[in-house]
Design a protein around this motif. Structure first.
Motif, PDB file in Angstrom:
ATOM      1  N   GLN A 119       0.829  -1.202   0.000  1.00 23.13           N
ATOM      2  CA  GLN A 119       0.000   0.000   0.000  1.00 23.13           C
ATOM      3  C   GLN A 119       0.866   1.255   0.000  1.00 23.13           C
ATOM      4  OE1 GLN A 119      -2.387  -1.151   3.495  1.00 23.13           O
ATOM      5  NE2 GLN A 119      -4.200  -0.996   2.198  1.00 23.13           N
ATOM      6  N   LEU A 120       1.970   1.226   0.727  1.00 25.03           N
ATOM      7  CA  LEU A 120       2.881   2.371   0.749  1.00 25.03           C
ATOM      8  C   LEU A 120       3.428   2.658  -0.645  1.00 25.03           C
ATOM      9  CD1 LEU A 120       4.696   4.454   2.205  1.00 25.03           C
ATOM     10  CD2 LEU A 120       6.342   2.599   2.593  1.00 25.03           C
ATOM     11  N   ALA A 121       3.796   1.602  -1.362  1.00 24.39           N
ATOM     12  CA  ALA A 121       4.380   1.773  -2.695  1.00 24.39           C
ATOM     13  C   ALA A 121       3.421   2.458  -3.661  1.00 24.39           C
ATOM     14  CB  ALA A 121       4.801   0.419  -3.250  1.00 24.39           C
ATOM     15  N   TYR A 122       2.115   2.305  -3.431  1.00 28.73           N
ATOM     16  CA  TYR A 122       1.123   2.892  -4.330  1.00 28.73           C
ATOM     17  C   TYR A 122       0.636   4.264  -3.863  1.00 28.73           C
ATOM     18  CZ  TYR A 122       0.822  -1.800  -6.328  1.00 28.73           C
ATOM     19  OH  TYR A 122       1.114  -2.995  -6.933  1.00 28.73           O
ATOM     20  N   ASP A 123       1.164   4.763  -2.763  1.00 31.11           N
ATOM     21  CA  ASP A 123       0.734   6.069  -2.275  1.00 31.11           C
ATOM     22  C   ASP A 123       1.127   7.159  -3.275  1.00 31.11           C
ATOM     23  OD1 ASP A 123       1.311   8.712  -0.598  1.00 31.11           O
ATOM     24  OD2 ASP A 123      -0.096   7.467   0.550  1.00 31.11           O
TER      25      ASP A 123
END
Length: 268
Positions: A119-123
């Motif tokens: 999820q962090l990578a897609y922020d």
């Protein structure tokens, strides 16, 4: 038959295919993001057995007009290895899905879950700078992130508490998995050590795992002041704030995990 023309056509089609594959490869990533946003791995896991598509549709907040799109989404994720398909009957709605080793790591409650990291990578804070790649190459900004936001990544973390917490959760999820493998496979590295400083150690996930397995070790978790502010140590763990380019607390060993890639070779 014109063999030269045929050979040229093959080359053209192969080149076109490569361009389209590269251009549309983001669809795989966005399909994974969609599955995580909808909690599809958790829904299938909770079902407890191969889950029919019809039951998956009924268990998700899918608009009736989008059921065929969900089927296509699952096909993409099966192709990428995130789910396995079981055909119970010839009825396509009764195709059933089970988790794979990969999607198990996307479960919210898995002890080594990577969900937060993905999820962090897609922020947007991390995705949007990639649109500035070409602009960044033509200016003096140190990173595309700086071009997009007008400041360094670490400055954003200090100014955006919500994103900072999101970042720490993501890094912690990665660290839990890495720590588990490292402690199992690399025990010899820690034998005989009495102290260790984890540079960029975040909220101490790695230090906690190390001291649990090697209680003789005293660990210093060293990170930027806003990261360690308010964190409380233990008998074996001490939190220290600072800048690694100025000074690193002394210890018998230094750990650098996900650190050096953040700067160019000269700075490192």
């Amino acid at each position: 038959m014109d063999f030269d023309s045929e050979d040229n056509s093959v080359k053209l089609l192969r080149a076109q295919t490569q361009i389209m594959n590269q251009t549309l490869s983001f669809i795989k990533s966005m399909s994974l993001k969609c599955a995580i946003d909808l909690c599809i791995p958790d829904v299938i896991h909770k079902y407890g057995q191969p889950m029919p598509l019809s039951q998956l549709i009924a268990s998700l907040p899918i608009h009736p007009s989008k059921t065929d799109s969900l089927r296509r989404l699952m096909r993409m994720l099966i192709h990428s290895g995130f789910f396995s398909q079981h055909n119970i009957t010839e009825n396509e709605l009764e195709v059933s899905y089970v988790l794979t080793d990969t999607s198990m790591l996307l479960l919210k409650d898995h002890p080594l879950s990577m969900k937060s990291m993905v999820q962090l990578a897609y922020d947007p804070f991390l995705m949007n700078p990639f649109h500035q790649f070409s602009t960044w190459l033509t200016n003096e900004d140190p990173t595309p992130f700086h071009t997009q936001n007008g400041m360094a990544f670490w400055d954003i973390l200090e100014r955006e508490p919500k994103f900072n917490n999101f970042f720490n959760d993501g890094m912690a999820s990665d660290t839990r998995l890495v720590a588990s493998v490292m402690i199992e496979r690399c025990k010899g590295v820690f034998k005989g050590l009495n102290s260790l400083v984890d540079v960029g150690g975040g909220t101490g996930t790695m230090a906690k795992a190390i001291t649990k397995s090697f209680p003789q070790l005293k660990c210093i978790v060293f990170d930027l002041p806003h990261v360690v502010d308010g964190l409380h140590g233990t008998e074996n763990i001490k939190y220290v704030g600072g800048d690694m380019f100025e000074a690193i607390p002394p210890a018998e060993s230094i750990m650098l995990k996900w650190i050096l890639h953040n700067w160019n070779d000269e700075e490192c």
